[in-house]
Write a protein that holds these residues in place. Sequence first.
Motif, PDB file in Angstrom:
ATOM      1  N   VAL A  13       0.840  -1.203   0.000  1.00  0.00           N
ATOM      2  CA  VAL A  13       0.000   0.000   0.000  1.00  0.00           C
ATOM      3  C   VAL A  13       0.873   1.251   0.000  1.00  0.00           C
ATOM      4  CG1 VAL A  13      -1.663   1.352   1.335  1.00  0.00           C
ATOM      5  CG2 VAL A  13      -1.960  -1.122   1.097  1.00  0.00           C
ATOM      6  N   GLY A  14       1.915   1.240   0.824  1.00  0.00           N
ATOM      7  CA  GLY A  14       2.817   2.391   0.886  1.00  0.00           C
ATOM      8  C   GLY A  14       3.507   2.643  -0.443  1.00  0.00           C
ATOM      9  N   ASN A  15       3.930   1.581  -1.108  1.00  0.00           N
ATOM     10  CA  ASN A  15       4.567   1.720  -2.415  1.00  0.00           C
ATOM     11  C   ASN A  15       3.588   2.311  -3.430  1.00  0.00           C
ATOM     12  OD1 ASN A  15       4.909   0.082  -5.252  1.00  0.00           O
ATOM     13  ND2 ASN A  15       6.862   0.805  -4.450  1.00  0.00           N
ATOM     14  N   GLU A  16       2.338   1.841  -3.377  1.00  0.00           N
ATOM     15  CA  GLU A  16       1.334   2.340  -4.312  1.00  0.00           C
ATOM     16  C   GLU A  16       1.047   3.817  -4.061  1.00  0.00           C
ATOM     17  OE1 GLU A  16      -2.830   0.644  -6.140  1.00  0.00           O
ATOM     18  OE2 GLU A  16      -2.537   0.486  -3.974  1.00  0.00           O
ATOM     19  N   ARG A  17       1.004   4.209  -2.798  1.00  0.00           N
ATOM     20  CA  ARG A  17       0.727   5.607  -2.477  1.00  0.00           C
ATOM     21  C   ARG A  17       1.908   6.516  -2.820  1.00  0.00           C
ATOM     22  NH1 ARG A  17      -2.581   5.088   3.276  1.00  0.00           N
ATOM     23  NH2 ARG A  17      -4.466   4.181   2.345  1.00  0.00           N
ATOM     24  N   LEU A  18       3.124   6.020  -2.614  1.00  0.00           N
ATOM     25  CA  LEU A  18       4.303   6.792  -3.011  1.00  0.00           C
ATOM     26  C   LEU A  18       4.317   6.994  -4.521  1.00  0.00           C
ATOM     27  CD1 LEU A  18       7.027   8.129  -2.480  1.00  0.00           C
ATOM     28  CD2 LEU A  18       8.080   5.860  -2.582  1.00  0.00           C
ATOM     29  N   THR A  19       4.002   5.933  -5.263  1.00  0.00           N
ATOM     30  CA  THR A  19       3.948   6.027  -6.724  1.00  0.00           C
ATOM     31  C   THR A  19       2.882   7.022  -7.155  1.00  0.00           C
ATOM     32  OG1 THR A  19       4.679   3.724  -6.935  1.00  0.00           O
ATOM     33  CG2 THR A  19       3.624   4.713  -8.858  1.00  0.00           C
ATOM     34  N   ALA A  20       1.722   7.002  -6.481  1.00  0.00           N
ATOM     35  CA  ALA A  20       0.636   7.930  -6.829  1.00  0.00           C
ATOM     36  C   ALA A  20       1.051   9.373  -6.577  1.00  0.00           C
ATOM     37  CB  ALA A  20      -0.607   7.587  -6.017  1.00  0.00           C
ATOM     38  N   LEU A  21       1.697   9.638  -5.445  1.00  0.00           N
ATOM     39  CA  LEU A  21       2.095  11.003  -5.110  1.00  0.00           C
ATOM     40  C   LEU A  21       3.163  11.520  -6.071  1.00  0.00           C
ATOM     41  CD1 LEU A  21       1.728  13.389  -3.231  1.00  0.00           C
ATOM     42  CD2 LEU A  21       3.415  12.367  -1.682  1.00  0.00           C
ATOM     43  N   THR A  22       4.177  10.696  -6.324  1.00  0.00           N
ATOM     44  CA  THR A  22       5.221  11.121  -7.270  1.00  0.00           C
ATOM     45  C   THR A  22       4.640  11.264  -8.676  1.00  0.00           C
ATOM     46  OG1 THR A  22       5.898   8.806  -7.556  1.00  0.00           O
ATOM     47  CG2 THR A  22       7.142  10.111  -5.982  1.00  0.00           C
ATOM     48  N   GLY A  23       3.695  10.379  -9.011  1.00  0.00           N
ATOM     49  CA  GLY A  23       3.054  10.481 -10.320  1.00  0.00           C
ATOM     50  C   GLY A  23       2.283  11.782 -10.470  1.00  0.00           C
ATOM     51  N   ALA A  24       1.616  12.215  -9.399  1.00  0.00           N
ATOM     52  CA  ALA A  24       0.872  13.484  -9.443  1.00  0.00           C
ATOM     53  C   ALA A  24       1.828  14.659  -9.642  1.00  0.00           C
ATOM     54  CB  ALA A  24       0.073  13.660  -8.154  1.00  0.00           C
ATOM     55  N   VAL A  25       2.972  14.615  -8.957  1.00  0.00           N
ATOM     56  CA  VAL A  25       3.973  15.682  -9.114  1.00  0.00           C
ATOM     57  C   VAL A  25       4.500  15.697 -10.549  1.00  0.00           C
ATOM     58  CG1 VAL A  25       6.228  16.531  -8.361  1.00  0.00           C
ATOM     59  CG2 VAL A  25       4.620  15.620  -6.677  1.00  0.00           C
ATOM     60  N   VAL A  26       4.810  14.516 -11.071  1.00  0.00           N
ATOM     61  CA  VAL A  26       5.298  14.416 -12.454  1.00  0.00           C
ATOM     62  C   VAL A  26       4.259  14.955 -13.436  1.00  0.00           C
ATOM     63  CG1 VAL A  26       5.895  12.800 -14.311  1.00  0.00           C
ATOM     64  CG2 VAL A  26       6.897  12.505 -12.040  1.00  0.00           C
ATOM     65  N   LEU A  27       2.995  14.635 -13.201  1.00  0.00           N
ATOM     66  CA  LEU A  27       1.932  15.086 -14.104  1.00  0.00           C
ATOM     67  C   LEU A  27       1.811  16.612 -14.099  1.00  0.00           C
ATOM     68  CD1 LEU A  27      -0.397  14.518 -16.022  1.00  0.00           C
ATOM     69  CD2 LEU A  27      -1.888  14.238 -14.026  1.00  0.00           C
TER      70      LEU A  27
END
Length: 229
Positions: A13-27
């Motif tokens: 879950v933590g990995n998925e949330r980290l990916t989501a947050l970094t993905g939002a920044v990248v977007l």
Amino acid sequence: MTDRARGEASGVVGNERLTALTGAVVLVLSVAEIATVPTLGSLMVAHFFVGVLLAGPVVAKTASTGWRFIRYYSWDPAYRRKGPPRPLLRVIAPLLVASTFTLIGSGIALAVTGPAPEILVRVHVVSFLAWLATLAMHVFAYVRRVPRLIADDWRRTVLQKRGKPERSRRRMRLAANIAALALAGIPAVLLLPTAASWEGWRGQAVTGPGVLAVVVCIVTAVAVLLKRR
């Protein structure tokens, strides 16, 4: 569920949330970067700055997704239960990573060398078109899930139920993103003076057949994803 299984699930879950947050920044940074393209002549400084700044979050997101990739294919039970992305997204992922790093790398090289090396300009334009196509497909596939994942990570009631360890993990995820931006921000600022060498540049526009190919790729991928849903 045993403590070990609970810990493994929390890691997924933590990995998925980290990916989501970094993905939002990248977007967000990607949209800002794309917005500078139509008027590069007047926004070259912003184009340089955002392009180099993107490198930090891109590396963070690649590390996060790469960790999931390694754990899944090393037969980690928790990651195997989570399952892999859909087949089309697994095909797109390496193309997206390759085009992103080529785009950023060639952009930084052009910032250092100036507009003289024509081959670098061509590589930058082609990688931009490939990146734009694969990014659009990737965003379409995940855009509905990312806000929910980020909201779950910040919702107070969820944090209260999960206690101090979860709050600490959330702070670590936030710190990782801030650190990625800060580390990329240093070269982004240092390279700003190099934008002067591009003053008055009227090079290749991202138009014509290249854009048509990108649109066709995006429409095809969206159609396939909708059909699978």
